[in-house]
Design an enzyme around this catalytic site. Structure first.
Site, PDB file in Angstrom:
ATOM      1  N   GLU A   1       0.282  -1.391  -2.561  1.00  0.00           N
ATOM      2  CA  GLU A   1       0.591  -1.024  -3.946  1.00  0.00           C
ATOM      3  C   GLU A   1       0.053  -2.060  -4.922  1.00  0.00           C
ATOM      4  O   GLU A   1      -0.429  -1.706  -6.006  1.00  0.00           O
ATOM      5  CB  GLU A   1       2.115  -0.901  -4.092  1.00  0.00           C
ATOM      6  CG  GLU A   1       2.584  -0.511  -5.478  1.00  0.00           C
ATOM      7  CD  GLU A   1       4.115  -0.423  -5.542  1.00  0.00           C
ATOM      8  OE1 GLU A   1       4.786  -0.877  -4.583  1.00  0.00           O
ATOM      9  OE2 GLU A   1       4.623   0.093  -6.539  1.00  0.00           O
TER      10      GLU A   1
ATOM     11  N   ASP B   1      -0.164   6.164  -4.806  1.00  0.00           N
ATOM     12  CA  ASP B   1      -0.953   5.822  -5.985  1.00  0.00           C
ATOM     13  C   ASP B   1      -2.065   6.849  -6.199  1.00  0.00           C
ATOM     14  O   ASP B   1      -2.945   6.634  -7.020  1.00  0.00           O
ATOM     15  CB  ASP B   1      -1.591   4.431  -5.803  1.00  0.00           C
ATOM     16  CG  ASP B   1      -2.493   4.398  -4.577  1.00  0.00           C
ATOM     17  OD1 ASP B   1      -2.094   4.977  -3.548  1.00  0.00           O
ATOM     18  OD2 ASP B   1      -3.590   3.820  -4.639  1.00  0.00           O
TER      19      ASP B   1
ATOM     20  N   ASP C   1      -1.714   6.715   4.193  1.00  0.00           N
ATOM     21  CA  ASP C   1      -3.178   6.720   4.072  1.00  0.00           C
ATOM     22  C   ASP C   1      -3.603   7.861   3.154  1.00  0.00           C
ATOM     23  O   ASP C   1      -3.209   9.011   3.363  1.00  0.00           O
ATOM     24  CB  ASP C   1      -3.824   6.867   5.459  1.00  0.00           C
ATOM     25  CG  ASP C   1      -3.824   5.538   6.212  1.00  0.00           C
ATOM     26  OD1 ASP C   1      -3.690   4.476   5.572  1.00  0.00           O
ATOM     27  OD2 ASP C   1      -3.951   5.564   7.447  1.00  0.00           O
TER      28      ASP C   1
ATOM     29  N   ASP D   1       4.100   1.576  12.909  1.00  0.00           N
ATOM     30  CA  ASP D   1       2.705   1.535  12.440  1.00  0.00           C
ATOM     31  C   ASP D   1       1.804   1.408  13.644  1.00  0.00           C
ATOM     32  O   ASP D   1       2.241   0.976  14.717  1.00  0.00           O
ATOM     33  CB  ASP D   1       2.460   0.382  11.448  1.00  0.00           C
ATOM     34  CG  ASP D   1       1.291   0.671  10.506  1.00  0.00           C
ATOM     35  OD1 ASP D   1       0.162   0.880  11.002  1.00  0.00           O
ATOM     36  OD2 ASP D   1       1.490   0.703   9.280  1.00  0.00           O
TER      37      ASP D   1
ATOM     38  N   LYS E   1     -10.983  12.303   0.340  1.00  0.00           N
ATOM     39  CA  LYS E   1     -11.954  13.417   0.341  1.00  0.00           C
ATOM     40  C   LYS E   1     -11.252  14.725   0.685  1.00  0.00           C
ATOM     41  O   LYS E   1     -10.436  14.762   1.621  1.00  0.00           O
ATOM     42  CB  LYS E   1     -13.058  13.162   1.367  1.00  0.00           C
ATOM     43  CG  LYS E   1     -13.962  11.998   0.978  1.00  0.00           C
ATOM     44  CD  LYS E   1     -15.056  11.818   2.002  1.00  0.00           C
ATOM     45  CE  LYS E   1     -15.866  10.587   1.629  1.00  0.00           C
ATOM     46  NZ  LYS E   1     -16.566  10.002   2.752  1.00  0.00           N
TER      47      LYS E   1
ATOM     48  N   GLU F   1      10.816   3.717   8.695  1.00  0.00           N
ATOM     49  CA  GLU F   1       9.703   3.508   7.764  1.00  0.00           C
ATOM     50  C   GLU F   1       8.412   3.836   8.502  1.00  0.00           C
ATOM     51  O   GLU F   1       8.105   3.240   9.543  1.00  0.00           O
ATOM     52  CB  GLU F   1       9.659   2.067   7.241  1.00  0.00           C
ATOM     53  CG  GLU F   1       8.503   1.902   6.248  1.00  0.00           C
ATOM     54  CD  GLU F   1       8.415   0.523   5.597  1.00  0.00           C
ATOM     55  OE1 GLU F   1       9.330  -0.297   5.798  1.00  0.00           O
ATOM     56  OE2 GLU F   1       7.418   0.290   4.894  1.00  0.00           O
TER      57      GLU F   1
ATOM     58  N   THR G   1       4.699  -3.078  -2.490  1.00  0.00           N
ATOM     59  CA  THR G   1       4.091  -3.277  -1.163  1.00  0.00           C
ATOM     60  C   THR G   1       2.716  -3.921  -1.345  1.00  0.00           C
ATOM     61  O   THR G   1       2.176  -3.964  -2.449  1.00  0.00           O
ATOM     62  CB  THR G   1       3.931  -1.939  -0.415  1.00  0.00           C
ATOM     63  OG1 THR G   1       2.860  -1.216  -1.016  1.00  0.00           O
ATOM     64  CG2 THR G   1       5.199  -1.100  -0.433  1.00  0.00           C
TER      65      THR G   1
ATOM     66  N   ASP H   1       1.825   5.958  17.031  1.00  0.00           N
ATOM     67  CA  ASP H   1       1.656   7.036  16.062  1.00  0.00           C
ATOM     68  C   ASP H   1       3.034   7.598  15.700  1.00  0.00           C
ATOM     69  O   ASP H   1       3.748   8.126  16.565  1.00  0.00           O
ATOM     70  CB  ASP H   1       0.761   8.116  16.692  1.00  0.00           C
ATOM     71  CG  ASP H   1       0.439   9.242  15.725  1.00  0.00           C
ATOM     72  OD1 ASP H   1       1.128   9.387  14.699  1.00  0.00           O
ATOM     73  OD2 ASP H   1      -0.501   9.999  16.020  1.00  0.00           O
TER      74      ASP H   1
HETATM   75  C1  LIG Z   1      -2.338   2.661   3.043  1.00  0.00           C
HETATM   76  S1  LIG Z   1      -1.454   1.777   4.257  1.00  0.00           S
HETATM   77  C2  LIG Z   1       0.051   1.335   3.418  1.00  0.00           C
HETATM   78  C3  LIG Z   1       0.828   0.304   4.143  1.00  0.00           C
HETATM   79  C4  LIG Z   1       2.144  -0.140   3.473  1.00  0.00           C
HETATM   80  N1  LIG Z   1       3.102   0.930   3.446  1.00  0.00           N
HETATM   81  C5  LIG Z   1       1.886  -0.673   2.094  1.00  0.00           C
HETATM   82  O1  LIG Z   1       2.222   0.042   1.141  1.00  0.00           O
HETATM   83  O2  LIG Z   1       1.357  -1.780   1.974  1.00  0.00           O
HETATM   84  C6  LIG Z   1      -0.917   3.069   5.333  1.00  0.00           C
HETATM   85  C7  LIG Z   1      -0.388   2.576   6.652  1.00  0.00           C
HETATM   86  O3  LIG Z   1       0.073   3.687   7.390  1.00  0.00           O
HETATM   87  C8  LIG Z   1      -0.301   3.520   8.746  1.00  0.00           C
HETATM   88  N2  LIG Z   1      -0.301   4.863   9.350  1.00  0.00           N
HETATM   89  C9  LIG Z   1      -0.990   5.943   8.976  1.00  0.00           C
HETATM   90  N3  LIG Z   1      -0.706   6.991   9.754  1.00  0.00           N
HETATM   91  C10 LIG Z   1       0.208   6.555  10.660  1.00  0.00           C
HETATM   92  C11 LIG Z   1       0.880   7.163  11.742  1.00  0.00           C
HETATM   93  N4  LIG Z   1       0.679   8.450  12.063  1.00  0.00           N
HETATM   94  N5  LIG Z   1       1.730   6.426  12.452  1.00  0.00           N
HETATM   95  C12 LIG Z   1       1.940   5.114  12.167  1.00  0.00           C
HETATM   96  N6  LIG Z   1       1.339   4.485  11.141  1.00  0.00           N
HETATM   97  C13 LIG Z   1       0.472   5.203  10.403  1.00  0.00           C
HETATM   98  C14 LIG Z   1      -1.640   2.826   8.693  1.00  0.00           C
HETATM   99  O4  LIG Z   1      -1.930   2.132   9.893  1.00  0.00           O
HETATM  100  C15 LIG Z   1      -1.437   1.878   7.514  1.00  0.00           C
HETATM  101  O5  LIG Z   1      -0.926   0.634   7.941  1.00  0.00           O
END
Ligand SMILES: C[S@@+](CC[C@H](N)C(=O)[O-])C[C@H]1O[C@@H](n2cnc3c(N)ncnc32)[C@H](O)[C@@H]1O
Length: 232
Positions: free
Chosen positions: A214, A179, A143, A93, A147, A68, A211, A120
């Site tokens: 979400e 979304d 994420d 994450d 933009k 995940e 989530t 990452d």
């Molecule tokens: C918009 S949040 C959604 C979190 C979760 N999946 C939810 O739906 O509640 C996106 C998550 O992806 C993580 N993220 C983004 N790019 C990442 C990467 N390259 N490696 C690890 N985590 C990443 C961010 O830190 C953030 O916690």
């Protein structure tokens, strides 16, 4: 404890595989219980390295391992792991409080099949996952980078679709949810253009819990798109 922002190992790994970050580094308060979970040396955390993981050693007796990417606070991660304890799960994450929260919940629920990487996901995918080793990948609400000039930061790009295809075994899945309407369109365009991914939009499957991110999107009235692809 490995931190994406201050660990020399991760910095070196990121330098080695220089790429545009798909996340914005953010600070956040780490609670006491999260800190206790983060500093527990016997916890289910895996450090970022440039070595391939040995799945048989980490998940003895389990045939399927799923990744995940970007679990946030891990609410869906925990619910899905509680519903299926026979699939190995590697949750990745960069956000420290979320990592601490998930580690704490794993301990509370005795989710012995879950491992967590604070780092990452792009680096982890490039360096640590053996070819064709994954039963699937979950990417729930990456994420959004709304933009246009930031769209290059979105994780669903042809380069990463190709990379993930080398790691998922034939017949394996990639489940995505977003979304953001134009991100769903981007996902369909990127995966649709790839000869090794087949699939498209699906009704929201009952096995995917709502989530945290979400639920905010739903409150704001944004439509949710689920997409399911199979590795050809
Ligand atoms: C918009 S949040 C959604 C979190 C979760 N999946 C939810 O739906 O509640 C996106 C998550 O992806 C993580 N993220 C983004 N790019 C990442 C990467 N390259 N490696 C690890 N985590 C990443 C961010 O830190 C953030 O916690």
């Amino acid at each position: 404890m490995c931190r994406v922002s201050d660990s020399p190992e991760v910095a070196a790994a990121e330098f080695h595989h220089a790429h545009i970050r798909t996340f914005k580094p953010r600070r956040g308060r780490v609670t006491q219980k999260q800190n206790a979970a983060l500093t527990n040396l016997n916890g289910p955390i895996i450090t970022v390295t440039d070595q391939l993981l040995d799945f048989a050693d980490i998940w003895p007796g389990l045939d399927d391992v799923v990744i995940e990417i970007g679990f946030g606070t891990g609410t869906a991660t925990v619910a899905m792991a509680m519903a299926d304890r026979t699939t190995g799960l590697l949750a990745i994450d960069v956000h420290t409080p979320g990592v601490g929260e998930l580690l704490h919940r794993i301990d509370e629920e005795a989710l012995t099949q879950v491992r967590v990487i604070e780092g990452d996901a792009v680096v982890v995918l490039k360096q640590m996952i053996p070819p064709h080793s994954l039963a699937g990948v979950r990417l729930y609400f990456p994420d959004p980078w709304p933009k246009a000039r930031h769209h290059k930061r979105r994780i669903v790009q042809p380069e990463y679709a190709a990379l993930i295809a080398t790691l998922v075994r034939p017949g394996g899945f990639w489940h995505l949810a977003t979304d953001i309407v134009d991100y769903a369109e981007q996902m369909i365009e990127v995966l649709g253009a790839s000869p090794v991914w087949a699939g498209g939009p699906i009704d929201r499957p009952t096995y995917r819990p709502v989530t945290k991110y979400e639920s905010i999107a739903l409150d704001a009235g944004r439509p949710i798109t689920d997409l399911l692809y199979r590795r050809v």
